[in-house]
Enzyme design. Sequence first.
Site, PDB file in Angstrom:
ATOM      1  N   ALA A 128       0.833  -1.206   0.000  1.00 43.39           N
ATOM      2  CA  ALA A 128       0.000   0.000   0.000  1.00 43.39           C
ATOM      3  C   ALA A 128       0.866   1.253   0.000  1.00 43.39           C
ATOM      4  O   ALA A 128       0.580   2.231  -0.711  1.00 43.39           O
ATOM      5  CB  ALA A 128      -0.929  -0.012   1.220  1.00 43.39           C
ATOM      6  N   TYR A 129       1.934   1.225   0.791  1.00 39.31           N
ATOM      7  CA  TYR A 129       2.866   2.357   0.829  1.00 39.31           C
ATOM      8  C   TYR A 129       3.441   2.593  -0.567  1.00 39.31           C
ATOM      9  O   TYR A 129       3.454   3.731  -1.069  1.00 39.31           O
ATOM     10  CB  TYR A 129       3.986   2.065   1.818  1.00 39.31           C
ATOM     11  CG  TYR A 129       5.107   3.068   1.819  1.00 39.31           C
ATOM     12  CD1 TYR A 129       5.130   4.110   2.746  1.00 39.31           C
ATOM     13  CD2 TYR A 129       6.171   2.986   0.907  1.00 39.31           C
ATOM     14  CE1 TYR A 129       6.156   5.039   2.754  1.00 39.31           C
ATOM     15  CE2 TYR A 129       7.200   3.907   0.905  1.00 39.31           C
ATOM     16  CZ  TYR A 129       7.187   4.926   1.828  1.00 39.31           C
ATOM     17  OH  TYR A 129       8.212   5.846   1.821  1.00 39.31           O
TER      18      TYR A 129
END
Length: 262
Positions: A128-129
Amino acid sequence: SSSSSSSSNSPQIVLGVACDVSKSEDVEKLNKVAKQDLQHIDIWICNAASNGYEFTDIDTQHPDSIQEITLTNTAGTLYQVREAVITMKQQQNAQKNAQNTNSKRLPNYIVLLQGAGSGGEATAMYAAYGATKAGVTQLAASLEAELKDSDIKVILLNPGLVDTELLRSPGAEKFPEAGRALVETFVSSPGQVADEVVPKLRSIVHNTRKARELVENKTVPESLSEWPLLLSLFLKDKLPLPLSVTMLTLENLREKVAKRLT
């Protein structure tokens, strides 16, 4: 927030404002306070990013963690860019309409922070980062297209590995030992990054001022070192400026390797 006036005689002001960048109303408040107390915003540096303070595969990551990451990293950056562009356009319109024709108009800068994933590389265990950081590069290109007729410039800042709680998040021990050793070798403290980034940002502003003075005064540069300043008006002024932090010196490398071996 800090004052970055083009006048060398202006007072230096540092303000602290509580702001949750994932909330648009907080970012609006930050912008309002900065305008009231600093009068003028020259450079807006957007926030870094969160990984939810965990390293884990996407199927074991809680939806709340994914939401925190995307709100902080993506929505937070977009909220700040929006506020920065609104204010900078207002400033530039005011300068255009000012009666004082001797005032020097300089570009305003929005600094976007890159990170792992900005180049499209894999970010296993923090997908996600990485997805949010990939969007930063695209956002810079979109802003350049939207702002091409303004005097607002975009800087892409890659601070490298910074020693924060993010790197020590639960799950970091799952990475191979060789990878962890590389992190320990290349990591820099926040202070080290600031010591390198601040002079570089000031240099960009100074060089732009100098280049525009050369053009306005129709002056031929006296030295070869000033020719790149002129080129920056026609090249770098039209594209996002890349700015990277390279803290790994031979001396630092020796110290870190020796520490790891002892």
